[in-house]
Structure formats: C-alpha cells, structure tokens
Design a protein around this motif. Structure first.
Motif, PDB file in Angstrom:
ATOM      1  N   TYR A  56       0.852  -1.225   0.071  1.00 61.84           N
ATOM      2  CA  TYR A  56       0.119  -0.059  -0.132  1.00 61.84           C
ATOM      3  C   TYR A  56       0.693   1.210   0.002  1.00 61.84           C
ATOM      4  O   TYR A  56       0.339   2.432  -0.483  1.00 61.84           O
ATOM      5  N   THR A  60       0.514   3.958  -3.053  1.00 64.06           N
ATOM      6  CA  THR A  60       0.397   5.390  -2.664  1.00 64.06           C
ATOM      7  C   THR A  60       1.140   6.254  -3.354  1.00 64.06           C
ATOM      8  O   THR A  60       0.874   7.137  -3.984  1.00 64.06           O
ATOM      9  N   ALA A 101      -1.186  -6.274  -1.761  1.00 65.70           N
ATOM     10  CA  ALA A 101      -2.547  -6.060  -1.767  1.00 65.70           C
ATOM     11  C   ALA A 101      -3.245  -7.139  -2.597  1.00 65.70           C
ATOM     12  O   ALA A 101      -4.500  -7.534  -2.499  1.00 65.70           O
ATOM     13  N   CYS A 160      -5.920   3.846  -0.381  1.00 65.79           N
ATOM     14  CA  CYS A 160      -4.605   3.322  -0.006  1.00 65.79           C
ATOM     15  C   CYS A 160      -4.042   3.954   1.109  1.00 65.79           C
ATOM     16  O   CYS A 160      -3.557   3.108   2.022  1.00 65.79           O
ATOM     17  N   ALA A 163      -5.931   2.203   3.880  1.00 64.65           N
ATOM     18  CA  ALA A 163      -5.443   0.957   4.189  1.00 64.65           C
ATOM     19  C   ALA A 163      -4.297   0.852   5.040  1.00 64.65           C
ATOM     20  O   ALA A 163      -4.060   0.152   5.813  1.00 64.65           O
TER      21      ALA A 163
END
Length: 189
Positions: A56, A60, A101, A160, A163
């Motif tokens: 993540y 990002t 992910a 993201c 997350a």
C-alpha cells in the motif's frame, strides 16, 4: 482500483501520448505476474502485514506520481519523457499491488478468522471485493470523463492511505503463529 488500471491502462496511456499502448499494457501484465510470483517467495519471510504495508505504501507513492505526471504529460509543451514517467508509475503501482495487496488478503482473511466463521468471513471479504471490482470497472471511465484521471487517482490514493492507517492500527501479523495465537493477538489489538 487495480482492475481499472489494468482494464483501462491503454486509454490512459493513449491520453498521455504513449505510442505503443499494447506494448505498455503487456509490460504492466508481465510485472503483475512477476510480482505475484515474488510475493509467494516473500510471504513467509517478510510476513503478511509487512508485505501489505509495503504494497500500500508503494501504491500510494505510485498513485501520487501517476496523478501528477498524467496532468503534466497531457499539457501542451510537456517534456517528451513525461509519458514514460506515467508508464513507470503504472508499472511501479502494479508491482507494489502484486506483492501485497493483490496476493495477501485472500490468505490473511482466513488466517485472522476464527475457525467457526472462517468460511463466512472469506465469503463476505470476496463478495465485497468483487462488488467493488464491478463498481469501479463500470464507473471508472465515466468518472475520468467527468472529473479527470487525476481526481480518480486521488480517490485511489486516499483509499491506499486508509489501508495503511488501518494496517498500522489493526493489522495482526500471522507469520509463524498458530490460529490461537493469531486470534488472541487480533482480539487484543
């Protein structure tokens, strides 16, 4: 948002001036496959939460780069190399996705769920996953037309970020732990 990246990458590549959209899309697919294989080697060494956090985090950064470079590449007089930045950020996104992910949640949900509800938990998780896939797949192009690709990437970026925060606060590492140990750690977190 990964499926929108895969399904509609040719459109995005074309918009920013990449000439060979098929070759660029092929590169994205090859990286996805390679990253998934790499994840299989890393999952027991690095751990699930660590891989998802790295995943993540990479997604990002890649989304921020994709959003910024997409705007710059579409402008008149943009640097000729700017479409390559878009392509590189999409490839980096796909690699980051595939090592964590993409591959880990399927096993993670089963590992953190008590035995008596494991089947139901997996069903809820994958049903939610596919509903979101359908929603994103059906609305991506309309959202891009209405708000622009940068805004859509910004939404994915925020997702993201969410997350990452969730994993930091609630993620329980399952590597090398028994079901009872995982359950105890999960309940106490």
């Amino acid at each position: 948002g990964v499926n929108s990246i895969v399904f509609f990458s040719s459109n995005v590549f074309r918009q920013v001036g990449i000439q060979s959209t098929a070759l660029a899309s092929l590169a994205v697919g090859v990286v996805n496959m390679a990253g998934t294989v790499l994840s299989g080697f890393l999952v027991e060494r690095a751990g699930r939460v660590k891989l998802m956090q790295c995943s993540y985090g990479g997604m990002t950064v890649s989304l921020a780069t994709m959003a910024t470079s997409s705007v710059l590449a579409a402008q008149q007089g943009a640097a000729q190399w700017m479409p390559l930045v878009v392509l590189a950020s999409v490839i980096a996104y796909m690699l980051a996705f595939s090592i964590g992910a993409g591959a880990i949640p399927g096993i993670y949900v089963n590992e953190i769920s008590p035995t008596q509800v494991r089947g139901e938990a997996g069903s809820v998780a994958f049903t939610t996953h596919w509903i979101m896939n359908i929603l994103i797949g059906q609305t991506f192009l309309q959202l891009v037309e209405r708000f622009g690709v940068t805004a859509v990437y910004a939404i994915f970026f925020l997702s993201c970020c969410g997350a990452l925060v969730f994993l930091k606060k609630e993620g329980v590492e399952t590597k090398g732990k028994s079901g009872a140990e995982v359950y105890k750690a999960f309940v106490s977190s």
